[in-house]
Design a protein around this motif. Sequence first.
Motif, PDB file in Angstrom:
ATOM      1  N   HIS A 117       2.406   2.611   8.634  1.00  0.00           N
ATOM      2  CA  HIS A 117       3.672   2.009   8.098  1.00  0.00           C
ATOM      3  C   HIS A 117       5.110   3.251   7.528  1.00  0.00           C
ATOM      4  O   HIS A 117       4.100   4.624   8.157  1.00  0.00           O
ATOM      5  CB  HIS A 117       3.511   1.475   6.859  1.00  0.00           C
ATOM      6  N   HIS A 145      -1.421  -1.465  12.171  1.00  0.00           N
ATOM      7  CA  HIS A 145       0.210  -0.673  12.369  1.00  0.00           C
ATOM      8  C   HIS A 145      -0.264   0.687  11.968  1.00  0.00           C
ATOM      9  O   HIS A 145      -1.095   1.376  11.167  1.00  0.00           O
ATOM     10  CB  HIS A 145       0.441  -1.834  11.939  1.00  0.00           C
ATOM     11  N   TYR A 174      -7.022   2.179   3.423  1.00  0.00           N
ATOM     12  CA  TYR A 174      -6.279   3.027   2.859  1.00  0.00           C
ATOM     13  C   TYR A 174      -6.681   3.650   1.543  1.00  0.00           C
ATOM     14  O   TYR A 174      -8.109   3.633   1.049  1.00  0.00           O
ATOM     15  CB  TYR A 174      -5.028   2.179   2.056  1.00  0.00           C
ATOM     16  N   PHE A 220       0.383  -1.291  -0.195  1.00  0.00           N
ATOM     17  CA  PHE A 220      -0.151   0.108   0.060  1.00  0.00           C
ATOM     18  C   PHE A 220       0.707   1.509   0.005  1.00  0.00           C
ATOM     19  O   PHE A 220       0.826   2.683   0.488  1.00  0.00           O
ATOM     20  CB  PHE A 220      -0.421   0.424   1.038  1.00  0.00           C
ATOM     21  N   TYR A 251      -6.882  -5.007   9.468  1.00  0.00           N
ATOM     22  CA  TYR A 251      -8.067  -5.016   8.283  1.00  0.00           C
ATOM     23  C   TYR A 251      -7.453  -6.533   7.844  1.00  0.00           C
ATOM     24  O   TYR A 251      -6.120  -7.279   7.719  1.00  0.00           O
ATOM     25  CB  TYR A 251      -7.315  -4.022   7.558  1.00  0.00           C
ATOM     26  N   ARG A 308      -4.481  -8.783   9.566  1.00  0.00           N
ATOM     27  CA  ARG A 308      -3.553  -7.600   9.865  1.00  0.00           C
ATOM     28  C   ARG A 308      -3.634  -6.821  11.145  1.00  0.00           C
ATOM     29  O   ARG A 308      -4.119  -6.347  11.146  1.00  0.00           O
ATOM     30  CB  ARG A 308      -2.810  -6.651   8.643  1.00  0.00           C
TER      31      ARG A 308
HETATM   32 FE   LIG Z   1      -0.480  -1.566   5.922  1.00  0.00          FE
END
Ligand SMILES: [Fe+2]
Length: 285
Positions: free
Chosen positions: A219, A217, A159, A104, A193, A214
């Motif tokens: 990044h 978080h 996202y 992403f 997600y 997941r």
């Molecule tokens: Fe991610």
Amino acid sequence: MTPEPELDRLLTAVLAQVQADDPRLAEIVRSAVTHLHAFVREVRPTEEEWLRGLDFLVRTGRTCTPTRNEFILLSDMLGLTSAVDEVNHAGPPEATPSSVEGPFHSPAPARPLGAWIADGPERERAEPMVVHGRVTDCAGTPLAGATVDVWQADDAGHYDTQDAAQPDGNLRALLTTDSDGRYWFRSVLPSSYPVPTDGPVGGLLSALGRHPMRPAHIHLRVEAAGHRPVTTHVFVAGDPYLDSDAAFAVKDALVVTPRPGTDGRRWELDGSYLDFAFDVRLVEL
Ligand SMILES: [Fe+2]
């Protein structure tokens, strides 16, 4: 391994025909062929099973588009992306560990320190959060002028590139540390997600009894002159999927507990908010 003369002869014949000019290519292909022949010896697939495996790979390829790479997802879900990351980026224990980049990342808008990076509808509904820390070398010397590229999902796990309701560049920022190596920005608490489950890899996860989640978080990719850049994630402590990340990317040093904020004036945040602190230590080149 038990000798099986015909299988031994076959493997030897295939390896003898690997005569690439590029020695690294020859090494990679020889090793891959050797491991795959060992796999066939061990598993002894039926012809039907073998064709089913090849069909899975065909369907994986056909699922790929310019914006979706099902092979990377397969690599992630088998822990192979994390293994490749580890053999390439293992550093000293005091350095911030790397973790997989994921699919992403996209170019982030440059924003000033302290910027709000949540410009979509999530700003009204999600928990506000200040994310802050210091970029230093492994001895703790601050690194001024380091770039901190951040990207995250919103409180629904989306996202900007997956969600028409979010403006382009939402929940992304390219920041530059101040003279004391510090960075900070205002955002919202991301959610865990699922990875895409509508393709062959999703089918594999389901067949294996695995969930696709997941843990929540943020990044980060941090770069500073004269230092090895690091691409990593910072995970939200308490997430129910921390121990079973579908991409096997969690490391203990990357888990951060969001604390109730107590200094709203400092961060220009009204009302209740979370304080999420994460320092980054880079290895000197
Ligand atoms: Fe991610």
